[in-house]
Write a protein that holds these residues in place. Structure first.
Motif, PDB file in Angstrom:
ATOM      1  N   GLY A   1       0.736  -1.092  -0.295  1.00 31.35           N
ATOM      2  CA  GLY A   1       0.041   0.022   0.045  1.00 31.35           C
ATOM      3  C   GLY A   1       0.615   1.771  -0.258  1.00 31.35           C
ATOM      4  O   GLY A   1       0.106   2.452  -0.464  1.00 31.35           O
ATOM      5  N   TYR A   2       2.316   1.438   0.739  1.00 31.50           N
ATOM      6  CA  TYR A   2       2.821   2.618   0.263  1.00 31.50           C
ATOM      7  C   TYR A   2       3.246   2.379  -0.719  1.00 31.50           C
ATOM      8  O   TYR A   2       4.141   3.853  -1.193  1.00 31.50           O
ATOM      9  CB  TYR A   2       4.130   2.181   1.107  1.00 31.50           C
ATOM     10  N   VAL A   3       4.011   1.653  -1.322  1.00 26.84           N
ATOM     11  CA  VAL A   3       4.040   1.698  -3.146  1.00 26.84           C
ATOM     12  C   VAL A   3       4.135   2.852  -4.358  1.00 26.84           C
ATOM     13  O   VAL A   3       4.724   3.602  -4.473  1.00 26.84           O
ATOM     14  CB  VAL A   3       4.366   0.799  -4.093  1.00 26.84           C
ATOM     15  N   GLU A   4       2.642   3.184  -4.785  1.00 22.25           N
ATOM     16  CA  GLU A   4       2.232   3.740  -5.305  1.00 22.25           C
ATOM     17  C   GLU A   4       2.076   5.591  -4.939  1.00 22.25           C
ATOM     18  O   GLU A   4       2.798   5.937  -6.131  1.00 22.25           O
ATOM     19  CB  GLU A   4       0.570   4.000  -5.375  1.00 22.25           C
ATOM     20  N   GLU A   5       2.345   5.789  -4.036  1.00 24.18           N
ATOM     21  CA  GLU A   5       2.796   7.109  -3.617  1.00 24.18           C
ATOM     22  C   GLU A   5       4.244   7.297  -3.223  1.00 24.18           C
ATOM     23  O   GLU A   5       4.599   8.563  -3.945  1.00 24.18           O
ATOM     24  CB  GLU A   5       2.235   8.111  -2.697  1.00 24.18           C
ATOM     25  N   ARG A   6       4.944   6.568  -2.891  1.00 21.95           N
ATOM     26  CA  ARG A   6       7.092   6.864  -2.215  1.00 21.95           C
ATOM     27  C   ARG A   6       7.608   5.558  -4.083  1.00 21.95           C
ATOM     28  O   ARG A   6       8.505   6.652  -3.676  1.00 21.95           O
ATOM     29  CB  ARG A   6       6.308   5.895  -1.259  1.00 21.95           C
ATOM     30  N   ALA A   7       7.004   4.973  -4.754  1.00 22.32           N
ATOM     31  CA  ALA A   7       8.133   4.630  -5.505  1.00 22.32           C
ATOM     32  C   ALA A   7       8.748   5.253  -6.090  1.00 22.32           C
ATOM     33  O   ALA A   7       8.068   5.877  -6.798  1.00 22.32           O
ATOM     34  CB  ALA A   7       7.212   2.816  -5.944  1.00 22.32           C
ATOM     35  N   GLU A   8       9.672   4.794  -6.879  1.00 21.02           N
ATOM     36  CA  GLU A   8      10.174   5.677  -7.864  1.00 21.02           C
ATOM     37  C   GLU A   8       9.821   4.826  -9.964  1.00 21.02           C
ATOM     38  O   GLU A   8      10.027   4.635 -10.882  1.00 21.02           O
ATOM     39  CB  GLU A   8      11.627   6.396  -7.821  1.00 21.02           C
ATOM     40  N   GLY A   9       9.802   3.468  -9.351  1.00 18.01           N
ATOM     41  CA  GLY A   9      10.928   2.495 -10.697  1.00 18.01           C
ATOM     42  C   GLY A   9       9.320   2.545 -10.724  1.00 18.01           C
ATOM     43  O   GLY A   9       8.590   1.593  -9.361  1.00 18.01           O
ATOM     44  N   SER A  10       8.892   1.614 -12.413  1.00 16.07           N
ATOM     45  CA  SER A  10       8.088   1.019 -12.542  1.00 16.07           C
ATOM     46  C   SER A  10       7.707  -0.124 -12.928  1.00 16.07           C
ATOM     47  O   SER A  10       6.217  -0.684 -12.730  1.00 16.07           O
ATOM     48  CB  SER A  10       7.539   1.668 -14.527  1.00 16.07           C
ATOM     49  N   ASP A  11       8.600  -1.253 -12.603  1.00 21.43           N
ATOM     50  CA  ASP A  11       9.295  -2.177 -11.711  1.00 21.43           C
ATOM     51  C   ASP A  11       8.534  -2.262 -10.630  1.00 21.43           C
ATOM     52  O   ASP A  11       8.016  -3.819 -10.670  1.00 21.43           O
ATOM     53  CB  ASP A  11      10.294  -3.020 -12.118  1.00 21.43           C
ATOM     54  N   VAL A  12       9.085  -1.369 -10.294  1.00 19.65           N
ATOM     55  CA  VAL A  12       8.049  -1.453  -8.606  1.00 19.65           C
ATOM     56  C   VAL A  12       6.896  -1.534  -8.470  1.00 19.65           C
ATOM     57  O   VAL A  12       6.449  -2.360  -7.872  1.00 19.65           O
ATOM     58  CB  VAL A  12       9.383  -0.824  -7.737  1.00 19.65           C
ATOM     59  N   LEU A  13       6.485  -0.656  -9.133  1.00 24.55           N
ATOM     60  CA  LEU A  13       4.569  -0.528  -9.235  1.00 24.55           C
ATOM     61  C   LEU A  13       4.625  -1.789  -9.948  1.00 24.55           C
ATOM     62  O   LEU A  13       2.897  -2.068  -9.452  1.00 24.55           O
ATOM     63  CB  LEU A  13       4.501   0.947 -10.053  1.00 24.55           C
ATOM     64  N   LEU A  14       4.825  -2.208 -10.852  1.00 23.96           N
ATOM     65  CA  LEU A  14       3.903  -3.211 -11.581  1.00 23.96           C
ATOM     66  C   LEU A  14       4.578  -4.647 -10.560  1.00 23.96           C
ATOM     67  O   LEU A  14       2.826  -5.702 -10.067  1.00 23.96           O
ATOM     68  CB  LEU A  14       4.562  -3.662 -13.029  1.00 23.96           C
ATOM     69  N   LEU A  15       5.221  -4.939 -10.174  1.00 22.16           N
ATOM     70  CA  LEU A  15       5.408  -5.786  -8.530  1.00 22.16           C
ATOM     71  C   LEU A  15       4.353  -5.696  -7.975  1.00 22.16           C
ATOM     72  O   LEU A  15       3.836  -6.492  -7.327  1.00 22.16           O
ATOM     73  CB  LEU A  15       6.828  -5.804  -8.131  1.00 22.16           C
ATOM     74  N   ALA A  16       4.751  -4.469  -7.469  1.00 19.75           N
ATOM     75  CA  ALA A  16       3.844  -4.731  -6.078  1.00 19.75           C
ATOM     76  C   ALA A  16       1.939  -4.520  -6.248  1.00 19.75           C
ATOM     77  O   ALA A  16       0.989  -4.801  -5.577  1.00 19.75           O
ATOM     78  CB  ALA A  16       3.395  -2.915  -5.881  1.00 19.75           C
ATOM     79  N   GLU A  17       1.535  -3.802  -7.649  1.00 22.71           N
ATOM     80  CA  GLU A  17       0.502  -4.894  -8.300  1.00 22.71           C
ATOM     81  C   GLU A  17      -0.242  -6.149  -8.453  1.00 22.71           C
ATOM     82  O   GLU A  17      -1.347  -6.611  -7.952  1.00 22.71           O
ATOM     83  CB  GLU A  17      -0.459  -4.431  -9.457  1.00 22.71           C
ATOM     84  N   ARG A  18       0.906  -6.175  -8.707  1.00 20.36           N
ATOM     85  CA  ARG A  18       0.836  -8.117  -9.246  1.00 20.36           C
ATOM     86  C   ARG A  18       0.692  -8.381  -7.394  1.00 20.36           C
ATOM     87  O   ARG A  18       0.082  -9.304  -7.340  1.00 20.36           O
ATOM     88  CB  ARG A  18       2.323  -8.572  -9.583  1.00 20.36           C
ATOM     89  N   MET A  19       0.828  -8.218  -6.581  1.00 23.68           N
ATOM     90  CA  MET A  19       1.538  -9.567  -5.048  1.00 23.68           C
ATOM     91  C   MET A  19      -0.015  -8.757  -4.416  1.00 23.68           C
ATOM     92  O   MET A  19      -0.409  -9.359  -4.006  1.00 23.68           O
ATOM     93  CB  MET A  19       2.578  -8.437  -4.436  1.00 23.68           C
ATOM     94  N   ASP A  20      -0.839  -7.090  -4.513  1.00 19.00           N
ATOM     95  CA  ASP A  20      -1.810  -7.025  -4.484  1.00 19.00           C
ATOM     96  C   ASP A  20      -2.717  -8.037  -4.444  1.00 19.00           C
ATOM     97  O   ASP A  20      -3.617  -8.374  -3.800  1.00 19.00           O
ATOM     98  CB  ASP A  20      -1.590  -5.217  -5.080  1.00 19.00           C
TER      99      ASP A  20
END
Length: 221
Positions: free
Chosen positions: A87-106
């Motif tokens: 839940g912290y990723v969308e507002e704090r992450a820099e890399g698009s790869d981290v965003l995609l990974l977080a979406e999959r995990m969620d």
């Protein structure tokens, strides 16, 4: 040529033998032993084993045990923290790869939590341990972050967040795999649904660990 007396004796003997055969009880039918090889899957890190016909014939349908119930409840807690971290990723992450990974995990871990809750409810088991306090959260569970570590992750931003998130989630995933191995070591994981779920967790999170390690290496490079 046999005499009449001899014929009578032979006839009597034949009738006696036939009568004894008719009165003899049929032996109980014994179920044949399985002829197709039956392979018992080994626990994580252990080889599979081919059962003997006698062992295969004695197999029943495994049912769940208390260790399975504890595992499911603790995995619900474990997944819950992972979703909090994501839940912290969308507002704090820099890399698009981290965003995609977080979406999959969620998506995957939310679906798995629904599956785990249904498993408990179908078996008449409370989702929470009735003997535990409402605020009880097993802080010593493998891989979980402390409140201070969660606060540190929440405060980070940009590249620093990405690195800390990946490092923390690798540790979190490794903890989940450790929980699976401890389940089998304690004698659980024999029921088909729990076995399938535990093996899925080990495989899926192992793949994600490898991907996150690659992502970290790319940042260090």
């Amino acid at each position: 040529m046999p005499t009449p007396t001899r014929l009578v004796s032979l006839s009597a003997a034949v009738l006696l033998i036939a009568g004894l055969a008719g009165c003899t009880a049929e032996p109980d039918e014994v179920a044949p032993l399985p002829t197709t090889p039956v392979v018992q899957l080994g626990g994580p890190g252990e080889p599979n084993r081919t059962l003997s016909p006698e062992e295969a014939a004695g197999l029943g349908t495994p049912t769940y045990v208390e260790e399975d119930v504890v595992f499911v409840r603790e995995m619900l807690h474990h997944h819950s923290q992972a979703i909090e971290m994501v839940g912290y990723v969308e507002e704090r992450a820099e890399g698009s790869d981290v965003l995609l990974l977080a979406e999959r995990m969620d998506v995957s871990q939310t679906d798995e939590m629904t599956q785990l809750e249904k498993w408990l409810q179908t078996r008449g088991e409370p989702v929470r341990d009735p003997d535990a306090s409402h605020d009880d959260h097993p802080a010593d569970m493998p891989g979980v972050l402390t409140e201070a570590e969660l606060a540190q992750l929440e405060a980070a931003e940009g590249d620093a967040f990405d690195v800390l998130f990946l490092e923390s989630m690798i540790r979190h995933h490794e903890g989940a795999i450790q929980m699976v191995r401890e389940l089998y070591a304690a004698g659980g994981g024999q029921e088909s649904e729990i076995d399938a779920f535990a093996r899925h967790v080990e495989a899926d999170q192992g793949i994600e660990i490898a991907r996150m390690q690659e992502m970290l290496a790319e940042r260090e490079g």
